[in-house]
Write an enzyme that holds these catalytic residues in place. Structure first.
Site, PDB file in Angstrom:
ATOM      1  N   LEU A  67       0.852  -1.190   0.000  1.00  0.00           N
ATOM      2  CA  LEU A  67       0.000   0.000   0.000  1.00  0.00           C
ATOM      3  C   LEU A  67       0.888   1.240   0.000  1.00  0.00           C
ATOM      4  CD1 LEU A  67      -2.802  -0.809   2.622  1.00  0.00           C
ATOM      5  CD2 LEU A  67      -3.018  -0.780   0.142  1.00  0.00           C
ATOM      6  N   ASP A  68       0.506   2.257  -0.775  1.00  0.00           N
ATOM      7  CA  ASP A  68       1.227   3.528  -0.767  1.00  0.00           C
ATOM      8  C   ASP A  68       1.167   4.146   0.630  1.00  0.00           C
ATOM      9  OD1 ASP A  68       1.815   3.238  -3.419  1.00  0.00           O
ATOM     10  OD2 ASP A  68       0.246   4.596  -4.136  1.00  0.00           O
ATOM     11  N   PRO A  69       2.140   5.011   0.982  1.00  0.00           N
ATOM     12  CA  PRO A  69       2.181   5.575   2.338  1.00  0.00           C
ATOM     13  C   PRO A  69       0.876   6.215   2.809  1.00  0.00           C
ATOM     14  CG  PRO A  69       4.224   6.052   1.214  1.00  0.00           C
ATOM     15  CD  PRO A  69       3.333   5.387   0.197  1.00  0.00           C
TER      16      PRO A  69
END
Length: 321
Positions: A67-69
């Site tokens: 997952l992206d930050p």
């Protein structure tokens, strides 16, 4: 996903070896465990892995689907021996709740029309900043349900094939409407059989559960925060094998039809299937060479080309030569 199981050969398992996943001794339970983690906004998925290793007495941890930050939600994390099993989730279907923002006003009717068009098989070009080769590919959108439209903002839920970029999906909808759009917020709500109702925990929950075990000897919270690695395979159709077939698989053999006790009733040729013991332990996974009916009718030949083995050799006795 639920599968109806059918019996191929009535079989029994011995209590002299192996163990039901839920009954593993605590240290083994942790090392063969997965966490259904609620990722907060901010840290990277790899930072989450590092924090988990500091919280728990594990040497390795790995997540199933980055997952992206800034994205929140379901991030399954495998511990020690379960880091390989968590890889089964990389091809699992995903679900997200997303807030899309258009760059200009659009009639609600047109928004709903275009969303309906962006279901089924669609073409996507991965973003410039992605871990895969940037080439046009197809992805399957199982459903895209609009919850609310307020001005230029659209709140919707999307179920999609692994490898779908929701950010690109939003951009493409904006292009189709000729006004432009971007993904404002995103939360992942499901990965395979992991969802928000299935033992979803935070990093703080895991920390507290570990200290209850260490300081008070109370395992109950940790057994809830961590689940057996077998849960990573719950979305796959299953084949249950006899005790006599287990060690051969652990030593690299493909699964023969004669070693099967039970199987899901809807397996198709080339499906990825999970191979389990009669006690429910995950042995391996591979591609089915036959469909369910063919497996049921066959007493010879091979049923599964085994590509991944998760159980250590000699866990079960050797019945093969």
């Amino acid at each position: 996903m639920k599968f109806d199981m059918v019996t191929k050969s009535k079989s029994f398992t011995s209590s002299d070896f192996g163990c039901k996943p839920e009954e593993r001794e605590m240290s083994e339970y942790i090392s063969k465990g997965v966490i259904n983690l609620d990722k907060p906004s901010g840290p990277t998925s790899h930072e989450i892995d590092s924090w988990i290793k500091r919280i728990l007495p594990v040497e390795k941890s790995g997540h199933g689907g980055t997952l992206d930050p800034k994205v929140t939600g379901i991030l399954p994390v495998g511990l020690d021996d379960a880091t390989r099993a968590i890889q089964l989730l990389l091809t699992a279907p995903k679900e997200y709740v997303c807030l899309l923002t258009f760059h200009q006003d659009v009639p609600e009717e047109r928004i709903r029309e275009v969303f309906a068009e962006f279901t089924g098989k669609i073409f996507q070009l991965p973003p410039v900043k992605s871990a895969v080769k940037r080439e046009l590919r197809t992805r399957n959108i199982y459903y895209s349900t609009i919850y609310e439209i307020e001005g230029r903002d659209v709140l919707f839920r999307i179920g999609c094939e692994a490898g779908t970029y929701v950010r690109t999906y939003c951009h493409n909808i904006g292009e189709a409407l000729g006004v432009g759009a971007h993904m404002a917020e995103l939360r992942r709500t499901q990965v395979g059989s992991f969802n928000e109702k299935n033992n979803l925990v935070t990093l703080q929950d895991v920390t507290d559960a570990y200290h209850f075990w260490i300081e008070d000897g109370d395992e109950s919270f940790l057994r809830k925060a961590i689940m057996p690695m077998e849960r990573a395979a719950d979305y796959l159709p299953k084949i249950v094998i006899k005790d006599s077939a287990v060690d051969a698989i652990c030593h690299g053999a493909d699964l023969a039809c004669g070693g099967i006790a039970e199987l899901a009733d809807n397996i198709q040729k080339n499906d990825i299937v999970a191979i389990e013991t009669l006690k429910g332990e995950l042995v391996g996974a591979g591609h089915s060479l036959l469909n369910s009916n063919e497996i049921l009718e066959s007493d010879s030949g091979f049923a599964v080309n085994v590509s991944k083995v998760f159980m250590k050799p000699d866990t079960y006795p050797r019945f093969w030569k």
